[in-house]
Design an enzyme around this catalytic site. Structure first.
Site, mmCIF file in Angstrom:
data_model
loop_
_atom_site.group_PDB
_atom_site.id
_atom_site.type_symbol
_atom_site.label_atom_id
_atom_site.label_comp_id
_atom_site.label_asym_id
_atom_site.label_seq_id
_atom_site.Cartn_x
_atom_site.Cartn_y
_atom_site.Cartn_z
ATOM 1 C CB THR A 1 2.899 -0.189 5.116
ATOM 2 O OG1 THR A 1 2.988 -0.562 6.491
ATOM 3 C CG2 THR A 1 2.396 1.245 5.019
ATOM 4 C CE1 TYR B 1 4.105 -10.420 -0.847
ATOM 5 C CE2 TYR B 1 1.950 -11.410 -0.461
ATOM 6 C CZ TYR B 1 3.077 -11.258 -1.251
ATOM 7 O OH TYR B 1 3.169 -11.918 -2.444
ATOM 8 C CE LYS C 1 -4.986 -15.615 9.963
ATOM 9 N NZ LYS C 1 -4.792 -15.750 8.503
#
Length: 511
Positions: free
Chosen positions: A256, A258, A377
């Site tokens: 839900t 972006y 990341k």
């Protein structure tokens, strides 16, 4: 269509007088009239559609002579009868789009298929009782435009091999009556655009293999990108068809958010059973109502779970084949919990962690606070690899939806449009950046998730036309609004001072 029975050499000679013909069907051809027919065909330069059939099943079509018909407009050709080899003039038909060979009984020779692979505009190829070899190999670079391939009643065929970069446009592949085949076509994963694969009247062994594929098996991996896989038989004159479920089940975590909502939509529209992991209160959240309703209309299934509840994650992951994470901000670090759940579930054939943006393994010189996110990341990548989880990293570069942030680096990023009076340009404005629409990024994510070529690889989205400098983007905006903006160039030193302790909106927000 003009139909002519060629039951005498006189009739064959007279065919050459029909110079205006566009469509011609010749039946009852005899071997001894082959050379005469080619002489007649030399004069029929307007032909678009040509069919030639033998007088009887074991008759040979003798069409291999020095006479060389050059039909520049011929788009459809059907030859029914034995051939000693593919006529050379056939392989020179530059406009040919459809070729059908029936009962040709061509001997095993790699040049049989290779010679047809150079036809530049061939879209459809049908081979029925046309080849007596045990192996067909589609060579590198052949059949560039072929979209439809049918192999029928090739009774000695055992193996089909597809080399890389062969038939790159193929969408439909059907095999009928090839009863000695016991294996799937080798390297069929190279047919990345294939949408339909059909097996009819084939061996029981191959039918059983196709119908009972283990989703962790290598065979399943090779065909999992194909939208529709079918097996079938003719029973009492009617075809009985069973469709095999090969579409991977995909779970999106952060659906839900972006970019997540685009990925969920892309998965559903691509025909994948698509699942979104949501908190129970998300379904009734008024702020998410429109997104939830759009998901429901697409047939998306909801799995209730919390990123911080290990067992709920495991239970959700066990129901799917592929996991895609689109979480952002502080949640990026928490993907270690997804990794742990995937490891325990043991059934996931691909994981796509929340990447997007830049290739974090190749970034140098980034400063805080963005550097912190990029380090996280990198850590997630290493964790995935350390656990031996099959992965794909998708580097999408910039979202087109963030152009307003890009053009308002220190201004009102909530504005509906970029500035219309003056604009701040970082440094000299010449370094280039890549932007792509979120819908396109999502479509590539879904394709990459199920593509055997992207397994344990990094996929880069770099559309050349979307690669622009800051100055070029500003220039495009000026042309759109019809006015020239005041430009304020901000030196690197001042940029660094301004961003200290201020994480850009597009990095803070949930992806």
């Amino acid at each position: 269509m003009t139909n002519i029975e060629a039951d005498s050499d006189k009739i064959v000679r007279e065919i050459g007088n029909l110079v205006q013909l566009r469509r011609l069907s010749i039946t009852e051809m005899r071997r001894e009239d082959g050379k005469e027919l080619l002489s007649s065909l030399l004069r029929l330069t307007n032909l678009r559609d040509l069919s030639i059939s033998c007088i009887k099943e074991d008759e040979t079509l003798d069409l291999q002579h020095s006479i060389f018909p050059k039909h520049e407009f011929l788009t459809r050709l059907r030859l029914k009868g034995r051939l000693e080899r593919v006529p050379q003039w056939v392989t020179s038909l530059q406009s040919l789009r459809t070729l059908q060979l029936d009962n040709s009984r061509l001997k095993e020779d790699e040049n049989v298929i290779g010679s047809l692979g150079h036809l530049p505009n061939l879209i459809s190829l049908i081979l029925r009782c046309a080849y007596e070899g045990e192996t067909i190999c589609f060579k590198v670079g052949g059949f560039r435009k072929l979209q439809r391939l049918e192999l029928g009643q090739l009774t000695r065929l055992k193996w089909v091999r597809v080399e890389e970069e062969s038939m790159p446009s193929l969408r439909y592949l059907q095999l009928v009556g090839c009863k000695l085949m016991q294996e799937l076509p080798s390297c069929i994963q190279n047919l990345t655009r294939l949408e339909y694969l059909g097996f009819y009247e084939i061996s029981d062994e191959l039918v059983h293999k196709v119908q009972n594929l283990d989703k962790q098996s290598e065979d399943y991996q090779t065909i999992s990108h194909i939208s529709q896989v079918c097996t079938g038989y003719w029973i009492d004159g009617r075809r009985s068809v069973a469709e095999i479920d090969v579409k991977s089940k995909i779970l999106i975590i952060g659906g839900t958010g972006y970019i997540g909502k685009y990925v969920v939509e892309a998965g559903a529209k691509a025909g994948h059973p698509t699942f979104a992991l949501v908190l129970e209160n998300t379904i009734s959240d008024p702020k998410r109502a429109a997104i939830i309703e759009s998901f429901k209309s697409l047939g998306v299934a909801f799995l209730y779970g919390d990123l911080h509840d290990h067992q709920q994650l495991v239970n959700a992951i066990k129901q799917v084949d592929i996991v895609i994470s689109t979480v952002g901000g502080d949640l990026v670090a928490h993907q270690v919990k997804i990794i742990a759940a995937i490891k325990e579930a043991g059934n996931i054939k691909r994981f796509l962690p929340s990447e997007f943006g830049n290739d974090v393994d190749r970034l140098h010189g980034f400063v805080e606070p963005a550097a912190r996110l990029y380090r996280t990341k990198v850590e997630i990548r290493r964790a995935v690899e350390a656990e031996g989880i099959p992965y794909t990293y998708l580097v999408s570069n910039g979202f087109a939806g963030y152009l307003n942030y890009f053009l308002n680096p220190f201004g009102d990023s909530s504005s509906a449009s970029p500035p219309r009076d003056k604009i701040v340009i970082l440094d000299d404005g010449n370094p280039k950046v890549v932007f792509s629409k979120q819908e396109d990024i999502a479509a590539y994510i879904i394709k990459a998730a199920d593509d055997p070529r992207t397994l344990n690889k990094i996929v880069y989205l770099r559309p050349p036309a979307n690669t622009l400098s800051y100055n070029e983007i500003v220039s495009l905006w000026e042309r759109k609004i019809g006015q020239t903006l005041e430009k304020i160039y901000l030196p690197e030193k001042e940029v660094l001072e301004k961003i200290q302790g201020c994480l850009p909106v597009n990095l803070k927000d949930d992806l």
